[in-house]
Scaffold this motif. Structure first.
Motif, PDB file in Angstrom:
ATOM      1  N   ALA A  88     -70.256 102.326  -0.586  1.00 41.44           N
ATOM      2  CA  ALA A  88     -70.122 101.418  -1.855  1.00 41.44           C
ATOM      3  C   ALA A  88     -69.920  99.851  -1.797  1.00 41.44           C
ATOM      4  CB  ALA A  88     -68.732 102.005  -2.947  1.00 41.44           C
ATOM      5  N   GLY A  89     -69.642  99.583  -0.739  1.00 41.21           N
ATOM      6  CA  GLY A  89     -69.334  97.845  -0.352  1.00 41.21           C
ATOM      7  C   GLY A  89     -68.186  97.571  -0.060  1.00 41.21           C
ATOM      8  N   ALA A  90     -67.289  98.659   0.313  1.00 46.53           N
ATOM      9  CA  ALA A  90     -65.952  98.226   0.703  1.00 46.53           C
ATOM     10  C   ALA A  90     -65.956  97.354   2.044  1.00 46.53           C
ATOM     11  CB  ALA A  90     -64.943  99.274   0.866  1.00 46.53           C
ATOM     12  N   PRO A  91     -65.422  96.402   2.269  1.00 45.99           N
ATOM     13  CA  PRO A  91     -65.063  95.795   3.392  1.00 45.99           C
ATOM     14  C   PRO A  91     -64.866  96.547   4.619  1.00 45.99           C
ATOM     15  CG  PRO A  91     -63.320  95.060   2.307  1.00 45.99           C
ATOM     16  CD  PRO A  91     -64.069  96.027   1.485  1.00 45.99           C
ATOM     17  N   SER A  92     -65.341  96.460   5.644  1.00 49.04           N
ATOM     18  CA  SER A  92     -65.097  97.130   6.899  1.00 49.04           C
ATOM     19  C   SER A  92     -63.615  96.697   7.709  1.00 49.04           C
ATOM     20  CB  SER A  92     -66.234  96.654   7.973  1.00 49.04           C
ATOM     21  OG  SER A  92     -65.709  97.663   9.341  1.00 49.04           O
ATOM     22  N   ARG A  93     -62.827  97.513   8.096  1.00 46.19           N
ATOM     23  CA  ARG A  93     -61.607  96.974   8.382  1.00 46.19           C
ATOM     24  C   ARG A  93     -61.662  97.434   9.811  1.00 46.19           C
ATOM     25  NH1 ARG A  93     -59.200 100.256   3.580  1.00 46.19           N
ATOM     26  NH2 ARG A  93     -59.392 101.956   5.364  1.00 46.19           N
ATOM     27  N   ARG A  94     -61.976  96.350  10.656  1.00 50.32           N
ATOM     28  CA  ARG A  94     -62.085  96.645  12.200  1.00 50.32           C
ATOM     29  C   ARG A  94     -60.802  95.763  12.680  1.00 50.32           C
ATOM     30  NH1 ARG A  94     -67.119  98.347  13.846  1.00 50.32           N
ATOM     31  NH2 ARG A  94     -68.517  98.381  12.191  1.00 50.32           N
ATOM     32  N   GLY A  95     -60.204  96.338  13.761  1.00 50.20           N
ATOM     33  CA  GLY A  95     -58.937  95.606  14.388  1.00 50.20           C
ATOM     34  C   GLY A  95     -57.985  96.846  14.988  1.00 50.20           C
ATOM     35  N   PRO A  96     -56.723  96.382  15.725  1.00 51.31           N
ATOM     36  CA  PRO A  96     -56.066  97.236  16.129  1.00 51.31           C
ATOM     37  C   PRO A  96     -55.173  98.361  15.261  1.00 51.31           C
ATOM     38  CG  PRO A  96     -54.818  95.235  15.620  1.00 51.31           C
ATOM     39  CD  PRO A  96     -56.326  95.153  15.265  1.00 51.31           C
ATOM     40  N   THR A  97     -55.451  98.349  14.204  1.00 52.94           N
ATOM     41  CA  THR A  97     -54.527  98.894  13.048  1.00 52.94           C
ATOM     42  C   THR A  97     -55.771 100.275  12.757  1.00 52.94           C
ATOM     43  OG1 THR A  97     -53.164  97.646  12.137  1.00 52.94           O
ATOM     44  CG2 THR A  97     -53.428  99.510  10.995  1.00 52.94           C
ATOM     45  N   PRO A  98     -55.430 101.525  13.080  1.00 50.69           N
ATOM     46  CA  PRO A  98     -56.348 102.639  12.803  1.00 50.69           C
ATOM     47  C   PRO A  98     -56.237 102.982  11.418  1.00 50.69           C
ATOM     48  CG  PRO A  98     -54.195 103.633  13.688  1.00 50.69           C
ATOM     49  CD  PRO A  98     -54.238 101.860  13.817  1.00 50.69           C
ATOM     50  N   GLY A  99     -57.426 103.302  10.737  1.00 44.88           N
ATOM     51  CA  GLY A  99     -57.536 103.754   9.388  1.00 44.88           C
ATOM     52  C   GLY A  99     -57.220 105.148   9.165  1.00 44.88           C
ATOM     53  N   PRO A 100     -57.271 105.554   7.835  1.00 47.00           N
ATOM     54  CA  PRO A 100     -57.021 107.024   7.755  1.00 47.00           C
ATOM     55  C   PRO A 100     -57.910 108.157   7.908  1.00 47.00           C
ATOM     56  CG  PRO A 100     -57.895 105.721   5.644  1.00 47.00           C
ATOM     57  CD  PRO A 100     -57.699 104.741   6.780  1.00 47.00           C
ATOM     58  N   SER A 101     -59.058 107.584   8.342  1.00 48.82           N
ATOM     59  CA  SER A 101     -60.150 108.534   8.685  1.00 48.82           C
ATOM     60  C   SER A 101     -60.155 108.733  10.267  1.00 48.82           C
ATOM     61  CB  SER A 101     -61.587 108.430   8.387  1.00 48.82           C
ATOM     62  OG  SER A 101     -62.106 107.130   8.934  1.00 48.82           O
ATOM     63  N   ARG A 102     -59.033 108.036  10.970  1.00 51.27           N
ATOM     64  CA  ARG A 102     -59.352 108.135  12.364  1.00 51.27           C
ATOM     65  C   ARG A 102     -58.895 109.584  12.859  1.00 51.27           C
ATOM     66  NH1 ARG A 102     -54.126 108.128  15.481  1.00 51.27           N
ATOM     67  NH2 ARG A 102     -53.204 108.217  13.554  1.00 51.27           N
ATOM     68  N   ASP A 103     -57.920 110.239  12.257  1.00 51.51           N
ATOM     69  CA  ASP A 103     -57.569 111.613  12.627  1.00 51.51           C
ATOM     70  C   ASP A 103     -59.072 112.684  12.748  1.00 51.51           C
ATOM     71  OD1 ASP A 103     -55.111 110.939  12.689  1.00 51.51           O
ATOM     72  OD2 ASP A 103     -54.375 111.908  11.132  1.00 51.51           O
ATOM     73  N   TYR A 104     -59.877 112.193  12.144  1.00 51.28           N
ATOM     74  CA  TYR A 104     -61.267 112.916  12.182  1.00 51.28           C
ATOM     75  C   TYR A 104     -61.717 113.015  13.482  1.00 51.28           C
ATOM     76  CZ  TYR A 104     -65.462 115.173  10.926  1.00 51.28           C
ATOM     77  OH  TYR A 104     -66.967 115.844  11.086  1.00 51.28           O
ATOM     78  N   PHE A 105     -61.533 111.823  14.321  1.00 42.98           N
ATOM     79  CA  PHE A 105     -62.140 111.793  15.499  1.00 42.98           C
ATOM     80  C   PHE A 105     -61.259 112.083  16.664  1.00 42.98           C
ATOM     81  CE2 PHE A 105     -64.127 108.760  12.724  1.00 42.98           C
ATOM     82  CZ  PHE A 105     -65.689 109.239  12.896  1.00 42.98           C
ATOM     83  N   ILE A 106     -60.281 112.718  16.581  1.00 41.34           N
ATOM     84  CA  ILE A 106     -59.309 113.256  17.233  1.00 41.34           C
ATOM     85  C   ILE A 106     -59.676 114.860  17.203  1.00 41.34           C
ATOM     86  CG2 ILE A 106     -57.037 113.879  18.218  1.00 41.34           C
ATOM     87  CD1 ILE A 106     -56.201 111.091  16.547  1.00 41.34           C
ATOM     88  N   LYS A 107     -60.235 115.323  18.299  1.00 36.28           N
ATOM     89  CA  LYS A 107     -60.973 116.935  18.506  1.00 36.28           C
ATOM     90  C   LYS A 107     -59.793 117.825  18.344  1.00 36.28           C
ATOM     91  CE  LYS A 107     -63.859 119.977  21.005  1.00 36.28           C
ATOM     92  NZ  LYS A 107     -63.965 120.758  19.957  1.00 36.28           N
ATOM     93  N   GLN A 108     -58.681 117.455  18.973  1.00 37.08           N
ATOM     94  CA  GLN A 108     -57.672 118.472  18.861  1.00 37.08           C
ATOM     95  C   GLN A 108     -57.018 118.592  17.311  1.00 37.08           C
ATOM     96  OE1 GLN A 108     -54.120 117.409  21.090  1.00 37.08           O
ATOM     97  NE2 GLN A 108     -53.182 119.592  20.847  1.00 37.08           N
TER      98      GLN A 108
END
Length: 125
Positions: free
Chosen positions: A73-93
């Motif tokens: 939808a056009g939200a700005p990308s938030r890159r940096g040292p602070t993990p975003g809310p969807s980070r947990d999806y990429f943790i397989k465990q």
């Protein structure tokens, strides 16, 4: 479109898959998919009108999908040292733990339905 979503829901672990399996054994695949689609529409209606979240949702998957929609939808990308809310999806465990919980919920639904006994309505008169 809701029938296509029902096909996906019938493949994903959870109570909707258990419902699909139960109906498809008795009535066939096509009837079961339409029944899941109807159940999804009714479920959506109740969630929207009562302003509630789906009880069997996987939190990291929901956060990941929400973030993808925000970016589309056009939200700005938030890159940096602070993990975003969807980070947990990429943790397989964590993802596997959530999937196991949903599979337990599916099994609980199957047990509930297997032990369910219909009750006769009380006589009026």
């Amino acid at each position: 479109m809701i029938v296509e979503a029902a096909f996906s829901a019938a493949r994903a672990p959870g109570p909707l898959r258990a419902f699909y399996r139960r109906v498809s054994q008795r009535r066939g695949t096509q009837v079961a998919v339409v029944a899941v689609a109807r159940k999804m529409v009714v479920l959506c209606w109740h969630l929207v009108t009562k302003d509630q979240d789906y009880a069997f949702a996987r939190p990291s998957l929901v956060a990941h999908k929400r973030r993808k929609l925000e970016l589309a939808a056009g939200a700005p990308s938030r890159r940096g040292p602070t993990p975003g809310p969807s980070r947990d999806y990429f943790i397989k465990q964590l993802r596997d733990q959530e999937r196991a919980i949903v599979e337990q919920q599916e099994h609980a639904y199957e047990v509930l339905v297997a032990h369910w006994q219909p009750h006769k309505p009380p006589d009026k008169g």
